[in-house]
Scaffold this active site. Structure first.
Site, PDB file in Angstrom:
ATOM      1  N   ARG A   1      -6.019  -0.776 -11.128  1.00 17.21           N
ATOM      2  CA  ARG A   1      -6.962  -1.600 -10.360  1.00 17.21           C
ATOM      3  C   ARG A   1      -8.375  -1.616 -10.924  1.00 17.21           C
ATOM      4  NH1 ARG A   1      -3.377  -4.876  -8.036  1.00 17.21           N
ATOM      5  NH2 ARG A   1      -1.859  -3.736  -6.779  1.00 17.21           N
TER       6      ARG A   1
ATOM      7  N   ARG B   1       0.494  -1.659  -1.812  1.00 19.16           N
ATOM      8  CA  ARG B   1       1.654  -1.586  -2.716  1.00 19.16           C
ATOM      9  C   ARG B   1       1.718  -0.229  -3.419  1.00 19.16           C
ATOM     10  NH1 ARG B   1       4.538  -5.810  -4.055  1.00 19.16           N
ATOM     11  NH2 ARG B   1       4.885  -5.062  -6.177  1.00 19.16           N
TER      12      ARG B   1
END
Length: 301
Positions: free
Chosen positions: A223, A112
């Site tokens: 992340r 993504r």
């Protein structure tokens, strides 16, 4: 083993034949080159190549801004200024290429971030290995009751054991059928590009992932965050260690302003000013939704 014998032999050969260069190099990154850092049960991250260093960021910034940066006394100060004021292009002067082995469902999250160059192992041409991500018991969690996309408390006892057994058995059965379908022993064999559709999302894939430092920092900010899914977070945390050895001044600024910092809305800043003045501010008087208030409380402790 995360690395195949062929990959290990390739790495040993490359590391045994270093080449002289006039380009900028970083001792910390030279030590990382081609070395696999284990992640999860079968995954890894390894550096294939890199370009630039902290000095390259400063060089680019001074070309861009000219005399406007003369008040910054040193490179670390300049880098912190750039990070603090969200100047992105100087950080784009540095690039890194990684070889990553990861479960397919983690890859679907990772991809993504569409600001990198990616080349993935092709299951149309090659046969995927019989390797699946099976979470450790301490990472088998229930659905969160407050976050629709997150984990809650640990599953325990018979339920946890049953889930692990399902994951192992289903993965094994799917791969057995995959092998049977593509086999040419007494049959034509199904095309690999079709047979792969039956494989589970926890099977491992591999790719080369090349990205500039600005976009890498954006990836890591999301992340490596404590709220990110564990399975992608451990990859981000391993990459953080590598980046800290590559561009220590830039990573230090990133850690301070991005990983350890927080973005606050105008409403949140107004609430802080009211609290500093001694006012008791509640969610009802803050002007925030319950979700915003919960996040705000997390920031201010």
């Amino acid at each position: 083993m995360p690395l195949s014998p062929e990959q290990t032999a390739e790495i040993e050969e490359l590391r045994s034949t270093p080449q002289p260069t006039l380009r900028a190099t970083v001792p910390g990154m030279e030590a990382h080159l081609y070395k696999a850092h284990d992640v999860l049960d079968h995954g890894f991250v390894r550096v294939i190549d890199y370009m630039g260093d902290d000095a390259a960021i400063c060089q680019a910034a001074r070309v861009s801004y000219g005399k406007g940066t003369k008040s910054v006394q040193n490179d670390t100060g300049l880098i912190r200024y750039l990070m603090r004021h969200w100047h992105s292009t100087p950080f784009e002067m540095c690039e890194i290429k990684l070889h990553v082995k990861l479960p397919v469902f983690v890859a679907r999250q990772w991809i993504r971030h569409r600001t990198a160059n990616v080349n993935e192992y092709s299951a149309r041409y090659s046969i995927l290995d019989r390797e699946f991500y099976i979470p450790a018991p301490e990472h088998i969690n229930a659905q969160s009751t407050v976050n629709n996309q997150g984990r809650g408390g640990l599953l325990e006892g018979e339920e946890a054991a049953r889930v692990l057994e399902y994951l192992k058995a289903d993965s094994t059965r799917a791969y057995d059928h995959y092998e049977e379908m593509i086999s040419q022993d007494g049959q034509d064999g199904l095309a690999r590009e079709l047979a792969r559709m039956n494989l589970p999302a926890n099977i491992y894939t591999q790719w080369y992932w090349k990205v500039d430092l600005h976009n890498l920092f954006h990836f890591l900010r999301l992340r490596a965050d404590a709220h990110a899914q564990y399975e992608i977070r451990v990859y981000a945390e391993e990459i953080c260690k590598i980046v800290a050895d590559w561009v220590p001044a830039a990573y230090g600024a990133f850690e301070d302003y991005r990983l350890g910092g927080a973005n606050l809305s105008a409403t949140a800043i107004d609430c802080i000013r009211r609290i500093v003045k001694g006012e008791v501010v509640t969610q009802e008087t803050s002007g925030m939704s319950k979700g915003e208030w919960r996040e705000f409380e997390g920031v201010i402790g």
